[in-house]
Each structure stands twice: as structure tokens, then as C-alpha cells.
Design an enzyme around this catalytic site. Sequence first.
Site, mmCIF file in Angstrom:
data_model
loop_
_atom_site.group_PDB
_atom_site.id
_atom_site.type_symbol
_atom_site.label_atom_id
_atom_site.label_comp_id
_atom_site.label_asym_id
_atom_site.label_seq_id
_atom_site.Cartn_x
_atom_site.Cartn_y
_atom_site.Cartn_z
ATOM 1 N N GLY A 154 0.637 -1.072 0.226
ATOM 2 C CA GLY A 154 0.263 -0.191 0.219
ATOM 3 C C GLY A 154 0.886 0.971 0.448
ATOM 4 O O GLY A 154 1.397 1.422 0.958
ATOM 5 N N ALA B 68 -6.414 13.322 11.546
ATOM 6 C CA ALA B 68 -6.604 14.620 12.881
ATOM 7 C C ALA B 68 -7.236 15.256 13.443
ATOM 8 O O ALA B 68 -7.927 15.420 13.727
ATOM 9 C CB ALA B 68 -4.937 14.373 13.911
ATOM 10 N N HIS C 298 9.145 38.068 3.792
ATOM 11 C CA HIS C 298 10.269 38.169 2.995
ATOM 12 C C HIS C 298 11.389 37.670 3.388
ATOM 13 O O HIS C 298 11.547 38.882 3.803
ATOM 14 C CB HIS C 298 10.645 39.101 1.311
ATOM 15 C CG HIS C 298 11.842 38.159 0.599
ATOM 16 N ND1 HIS C 298 11.430 37.503 0.015
ATOM 17 C CD2 HIS C 298 12.625 39.451 0.294
ATOM 18 C CE1 HIS C 298 12.537 37.721 -1.350
ATOM 19 N NE2 HIS C 298 13.261 38.391 -0.357
HETATM 20 P P1 NAI Z 1 -4.311 4.722 2.528
HETATM 21 O O1 NAI Z 1 -5.636 5.216 2.470
HETATM 22 O O2 NAI Z 1 -3.561 5.773 2.658
HETATM 23 O O3 NAI Z 1 -3.659 4.168 1.123
HETATM 24 C C1 NAI Z 1 -3.420 2.660 1.622
HETATM 25 C C2 NAI Z 1 -3.366 2.311 -0.403
HETATM 26 O O4 NAI Z 1 -3.138 0.907 -0.210
HETATM 27 C C3 NAI Z 1 -3.723 2.919 -1.305
HETATM 28 O O5 NAI Z 1 -3.288 3.420 -2.015
HETATM 29 C C4 NAI Z 1 -4.327 1.233 -2.056
HETATM 30 O O6 NAI Z 1 -4.534 1.237 -3.211
HETATM 31 C C5 NAI Z 1 -3.121 0.433 -1.141
HETATM 32 N N1 NAI Z 1 -4.097 -0.725 -1.365
HETATM 33 C C6 NAI Z 1 -4.351 -1.314 -1.240
HETATM 34 N N2 NAI Z 1 -5.341 -2.740 -0.877
HETATM 35 C C7 NAI Z 1 -3.870 -3.128 -1.476
HETATM 36 C C8 NAI Z 1 -3.396 -4.619 -2.004
HETATM 37 N N3 NAI Z 1 -4.542 -5.778 -1.964
HETATM 38 N N4 NAI Z 1 -2.389 -4.702 -2.543
HETATM 39 C C9 NAI Z 1 -1.447 -3.091 -2.760
HETATM 40 N N5 NAI Z 1 -1.516 -2.138 -2.488
HETATM 41 C C10 NAI Z 1 -3.163 -2.223 -1.868
HETATM 42 O O7 NAI Z 1 -4.253 4.412 3.482
HETATM 43 P P2 NAI Z 1 -2.614 4.282 5.000
HETATM 44 O O8 NAI Z 1 -1.364 4.827 4.341
HETATM 45 O O9 NAI Z 1 -3.018 3.231 5.213
HETATM 46 O O10 NAI Z 1 -3.692 5.109 6.062
HETATM 47 C C11 NAI Z 1 -4.655 4.930 6.633
HETATM 48 C C12 NAI Z 1 -5.253 6.392 7.615
HETATM 49 O O11 NAI Z 1 -4.784 7.095 7.796
HETATM 50 C C13 NAI Z 1 -5.338 7.475 6.164
HETATM 51 O O12 NAI Z 1 -6.954 7.816 5.912
HETATM 52 C C14 NAI Z 1 -4.483 9.114 6.224
HETATM 53 O O13 NAI Z 1 -5.529 10.039 4.933
HETATM 54 C C15 NAI Z 1 -4.422 8.718 7.677
HETATM 55 N N6 NAI Z 1 -3.361 8.867 7.602
HETATM 56 C C16 NAI Z 1 -2.834 10.389 7.633
HETATM 57 C C17 NAI Z 1 -1.670 10.904 7.983
HETATM 58 C C18 NAI Z 1 -1.141 12.759 7.453
HETATM 59 O O14 NAI Z 1 -1.890 13.218 7.330
HETATM 60 N N7 NAI Z 1 0.198 12.476 7.173
HETATM 61 C C19 NAI Z 1 0.045 9.962 8.411
HETATM 62 C C20 NAI Z 1 -0.358 8.796 8.579
HETATM 63 C C21 NAI Z 1 -1.611 8.384 8.169
#
Ligand code: NAI
Length: 458
Positions: A178, A319, A444
Site C-alpha cells: 500500500g 487528526a 520575505h
Molecule cells: P491510504 O488509504 O492512504 O492508502 C492505502 C493504499 O493501499 C492505497 O493506495 C491502496 O490503493 C493500496 N492498497 C489497498 N489494497 C492493496 C493491495 N491488496 N495491494 C496493494 N495495494 C493496496 O491508507 P493508509 O496509508 O493505510 O493510511 C490510513 C489513513 O491514515 C489515511 O486515511 C490517512 O489519511 C491517515 N494518515 C494520515 C497521515 C498524514 O496526514 N500525514 C499519516 C498517516 C496516516
Amino acid sequence: MYDLAIIGGGPGGYVAAERAGAAGLKVVLFERKSLGGVCLNEGCIPTKTLLYSAKVYNYAMTGDHYGVYVNDPSFKYDEIVARKNKVVKKLVGGVKAAMKSNKVEVVAESATIQGRDSEGIKIEAGGNVYAAKNLLICTGSEAAVPPFPGLKEAGDVIVTNREILEMTERPEELVVIGGGVIGMEFAAFFSTLGTKVTVVEMLPKILGPLDDEISDMLQKQYEKKGVQFCLRCKVTGIEGNTVVYEDPEGKVCRVSGDKILVSVGRRANLQGFGLDNIGVELALNPAGRPYGIKVDEKMKTNVPGVYAAGDVTGFSMLAHTASREGEVAVNNILGKEDRMRYNAIPGVVYTNPEVAGVGLTEAEAKAKGVDYKVVKLPMAYAGRFVAENERGEGICKVIVGAKYHEVLGVHMLGNPCSEIISAACVAIETEMTLEQLQEVVFPHPTVSEIIKETSFTI
Ligand code: NAI
């Protein structure tokens, strides 16, 4: 009788508790693990702390680009992890103090909704029953772990965002399933420390919802740093420490690692706290499966006096969304007019370089049939960016309405865009046009000037 009971002490719950307490409401907050929730204990804060250590190490490694020479830079993984733990502990202490100063009663127990009677909404926790006029559900989410064949047998080779933070040793090889936000942040962290990282992603691009051009640029930068990306590759199973996937041609491929990070999204926590006992309606996906608690723009559920905020609603799992949703719920409980808007929610990925965006992407504008224009500039148009980012590449893209030039979206790649995106949030929230943005004085030299510079290219 409490004015407000809150289940879950993450950024949705604790911010709501703080605001409600400050407004004079009698508040009880139930948190069975640690105040701060996933964000503070196993998400935003620990990952950003780790990523900062990686950034410092990278500065040491690339000091020569700036005429600074550091002999044999090295790191101690256990000390990086210890500092992360120290930061988390300090900030959890801060939340505790905020609860105390706002007279919020914190109950460190698992809460179960019992239902409602003439005395109010009843919640059981630690053998005691609490009655409240209003209830705010902020139970968050957990990592979604698909039942890949062989996953259970693989044991502790498999990690989610939680276990990977507890590791005391750096893996030599890491496979990330992912290429979303969590996947890319850990890929960034470990690859900087020398781990061989492979990202297996089923979509044709990393960071799916992000601007296409930016996600492509980021991918290229990480390819240069040695990260391997397998795109359009669907994972079909796990064999011990090996991930089995089908490549775009349908060929079965394998890639191994000491650890396999599963980061394929998160699932709202809807079970185990008596949600059924109060009759809250759930939101269903097109397949008819529940993905979150159904709320209106005031964060109200279908049950009078019951609100929900944060990841438990199943969308915009961030968050800062949770905190704002919690505030909206509290304002409505207080009888103040307030509603949740999602058009100016920023998204940041803390890779190096960082990515930040707010509002519509080009792809979204196209899909919605919006008549739009794009203006963009390389980050190098900001002098400060050039001064501080030797060999750095970046871009600032602004999406505006074609007729009135109202700002609809801003998307950036380049440090420190996580900090300067706030200016774009204000522009969208206040419905500014590019011409109004041109009149704003930016300090700036700052990288933020790139937003103003870009606005003149219309
Ligand atoms: P995500 O939804 O961002 O990404 C998951 C990815 O996994 C997608 O690109 C999807 O296509 C892929 N995927 C799904 N099944 C798969 C498979 N069988 N094989 C290969 N690829 C596959 O989810 P993620 O990274 O787990 O994050 C979860 C949540 O946490 C999100 O809602 C994110 O916004 C939040 N988060 C936010 C952060 C930030 O604001 N900096 C930091 C970490 C998490």
C-alpha cells in the site's frame, strides 16, 4: 448528570472535551488506552518524530551540498526510538494537563453505551454507570488488515503502523503493502536510514488522492534514493517473509523483507462499545457495508443528543478533521450555529520533500465538471527555497475557477510546504480570488512567497 460524555480521547475527543470544559460544561471523557489516541500514541506524532531524526541524519549525510562536512554520520536506532517515546510521553502529559485545567473528568476505562432512560444517556465504565445529556462518539479507527492467504502464518513479520513503531531494530529490508500516506511515510523513514524498501501498490500511482504530477515527482525522487515501486501490482498472498503479488501483466511475482508493513487503509471502530444499544444509524458504502457512523453537517447522528466526530465517521480520516468535527459538535451542543465543511481540509505527507495540498485537485475538478484553470511554478521561484534546498525540486500548483479566479485548490511539493499550506487553507476558507491573494503581503524571504508568485502567473 454530565452535560457531555465523550468516548475516545484522540484528537476528536480530547479537543472537544477541552472546548466543552472551557465553555463550562460538565464533561466526562472515557479513554481505555492512552490520551491522545492513535494520532499522539501511534500515528502523527511518533512518525513525525522518527521522520525528523531521519531528516537530521540526511542533513548530516548531505552536508557537503552546503559546504559542511560531517565525518561518518551514523545513528543509533534505539536512541531514535527512545526519543520518539519521550516526545509521545511529554505530549500525552500535555493532554492530561489540558483535561485537568478544563475540569474534564477522565475515566481510564473501556466505556459501553447502555442506552437511554429518563436520567439521560447511560454509559458503563469500570463498573460505574454515568448519565449524560449528550454523547460524543470519537472511537477512531484501526488499521485494515485484509485476510491475505498466509498472513496469519507469517506471524510478527507482519506489522501495521502500530507494531512498526514498537520495533527496536531497523529492518534491513522492508516490504510495504500500500503506497498511501502511511506506506510512503515509513518508506521515507526507513529508506533514509538505509533499509531496502519495496512498495507494492495496486493503483497506477502512489498516494492515490494526491495531485498526479506531484505524486509522480515524489515517486521519482524516492526512486533515486533507492526505493523500488511496484505499481498496478495486487498482493495475492504472503509466504513467510515474502509478499506474493500479480504484476500488471498478470505474472506472479515475489518480494521478501525482514518485515512486511500492511498499510492499505483504516477501518472505523464501530464494535465493542454498545453502539447498537442506542440505535445509531451507520453510513453504508455502495456495496451496502457500514463504513462509519452517519452524521449531518452538525456532527449529529440520527439519535437526539448523540454526536460523532473523527475517524469513526469513516471519511476524511485525519487528526485535524477530527478536532474540527469535535468543535462543531460542541458548538452545536452549546446552541451555537456551526457546521462542518470539508472543502478546505489540508492533507500533508511528511516525506522529504514534504507534500501538502488543500482543496480540489485537477482530477477532482475535472470529475466534478468544474470550469477551472491551473497556474503553477517551480518552488525555485522562492529565493528561500533555493537557499535551503540544494538540488531540491518542488512545485506549487493553484487550481482556480476559470471565470472568477476563486482559489479552489493548492498543491505543493517541497519543504516546508506542510507549514505554508495553512495560507492556502485560509484563502480557500475565505473564498479568496487570485487577485485578492496578489494583494496579500507575504514575509520575505520565505518559501510561502511561492503561493503569491504563482498567483501572478494567471
Ligand atoms: P491510504 O488509504 O492512504 O492508502 C492505502 C493504499 O493501499 C492505497 O493506495 C491502496 O490503493 C493500496 N492498497 C489497498 N489494497 C492493496 C493491495 N491488496 N495491494 C496493494 N495495494 C493496496 O491508507 P493508509 O496509508 O493505510 O493510511 C490510513 C489513513 O491514515 C489515511 O486515511 C490517512 O489519511 C491517515 N494518515 C494520515 C497521515 C498524514 O496526514 N500525514 C499519516 C498517516 C496516516
